[in-house]
Design an enzyme around this catalytic site. Structure first.
Site, mmCIF file in Angstrom:
data_model
loop_
_atom_site.group_PDB
_atom_site.id
_atom_site.type_symbol
_atom_site.label_atom_id
_atom_site.label_comp_id
_atom_site.label_asym_id
_atom_site.label_seq_id
_atom_site.Cartn_x
_atom_site.Cartn_y
_atom_site.Cartn_z
ATOM 1 N N ARG A 56 0.812 -1.225 0.000
ATOM 2 C CA ARG A 56 0.000 0.000 0.000
ATOM 3 C C ARG A 56 0.842 1.271 0.000
ATOM 4 N NH1 ARG A 56 -5.288 -1.085 3.876
ATOM 5 N NH2 ARG A 56 -6.007 -2.986 2.840
ATOM 6 N N ASP A 157 -15.530 9.403 8.381
ATOM 7 C CA ASP A 157 -14.456 8.423 8.220
ATOM 8 C C ASP A 157 -13.134 9.181 8.183
ATOM 9 O OD1 ASP A 157 -14.552 5.255 7.262
ATOM 10 O OD2 ASP A 157 -12.667 6.246 6.778
#
Length: 289
Positions: A56, A157
């Site tokens: 990632r 979020d």
């Protein structure tokens, strides 16, 4: 090519714990990454997440033309307010979600709100790419009818990229078609032409949802309670028990006295916080004072 340890001669082999890749991730780098994501987002990364971290964050290194994680981390640490911290955090958050996931919660939500006379306010604290808050909004519309237009779903979020997708409200049709046909027809618009194979959330649903970035570890939350319902599902598993307890303590005044808190299927708050008591399967209410 076998990866080299930072600071060693190029002729030396990397240790067996190194990941054989084109970018250099040392044990020390991985430790720094774990420390930083814990400080920034409260996320506890286990040892076995090393491959995930590499894959990632490698995109961020390549974006900046770097080959060593140590250089990337040093650059970040020199600039505590850099925009790149947002990309770093986004890369290490998990966004596994689906419409009406853990389906048993939504009839309970409907039962809780159906006799409410005023506006219903729900906080979805881990909105991800939008499937959960939109499922909540659909439940409000199905349960309250026209009165649902007075209600609100605040969807937050930490991952700003996920929130961007959520606001767009566009999903693969194969994902949407897992819902029953009545819901698909009522709440989605199927795409045509270059949008073939996609479906968009209808305005009557999206108008009920407000998406906001929010870090549960931030000293101030940019939202106001109290809420009738809080959804906090499948996010506490990424925190240690101390962090979980602190967040639950802050949730308590954000919930109305008769409000309910929904947790994820693998989460148990009973032994973490005295603020809440278990009412049913992963459903909590405020504990008596």
């Amino acid at each position: 090519m076998t990866q080299q340890r930072e600071g060693t001669d190029a002729s030396q082999w990397a240790s067996s714990s190194q990941i054989e890749r084109d970018l250099v991730l040392t044990d020390a780098d991985f430790t720094r990454i774990r420390e930083q994501i814990y400080l920034r987002a409260g996320i506890v990364l286990a040892e076995h997440k090393r491959e995930m971290v590499y894959s990632r964050l490698a995109k961020r290194l390549r974006h900046h033309g770097l080959t060593r994680f140590s250089d990337y981390l040093s650059r970040l640490e020199r600039q505590p307010d850099a925009k790149e911290w947002e990309a770093f955090t986004n890369a290490l958050t998990t966004n596994l979600t689906a419409f009406f996931r853990e389906a048993h919660h939504f009839p309970l939500l409907a039962e809780h709100i159906k006799h409410k006379t005023g506006p219903v306010n729900v906080w979805c604290s881990a909105a991800s790419t939008g499937e959960e808050p939109y499922s909540i909004a659909m439940t409000l519309l199905e349960t309250l009818g026209p009165k649902a237009s007075q209600s609100k779903v605040v969807a937050t979020d930490i991952d700003t990229e996920a929130l961007q997708k959520a606001r767009a409200g566009v999903y693969p049709l194969e994902q949407v078609n897992k819902l029953d046909e009545v819901r698909v027809k009522r709440f989605f618009q199927k795409g045509a032409g270059r949008r073939l194979g996609l479906a968009r959330i209808r305005p009557e649903v999206s108008e009920l949802v407000e998406f906001l970035p929010l870090n549960l570890l931030a000293p101030q939350w940019p939202i106001k309670g109290p809420f009738d319902v809080i959804f906090c599902r499948n996010i506490m598993i990424y925190f240690d028990k101390d962090t979980q307890a602190k967040i639950l303590k802050r949730f308590a005044p954000m919930l109305k006295p008769d409000g309910i808190l929904f947790a994820g299927h693998s989460e148990n708050f009973s032994y973490i916080s005295s603020e809440f008591k278990l009412r049913g399967q992963t459903v909590y209410t405020l504990a008596p004072k």
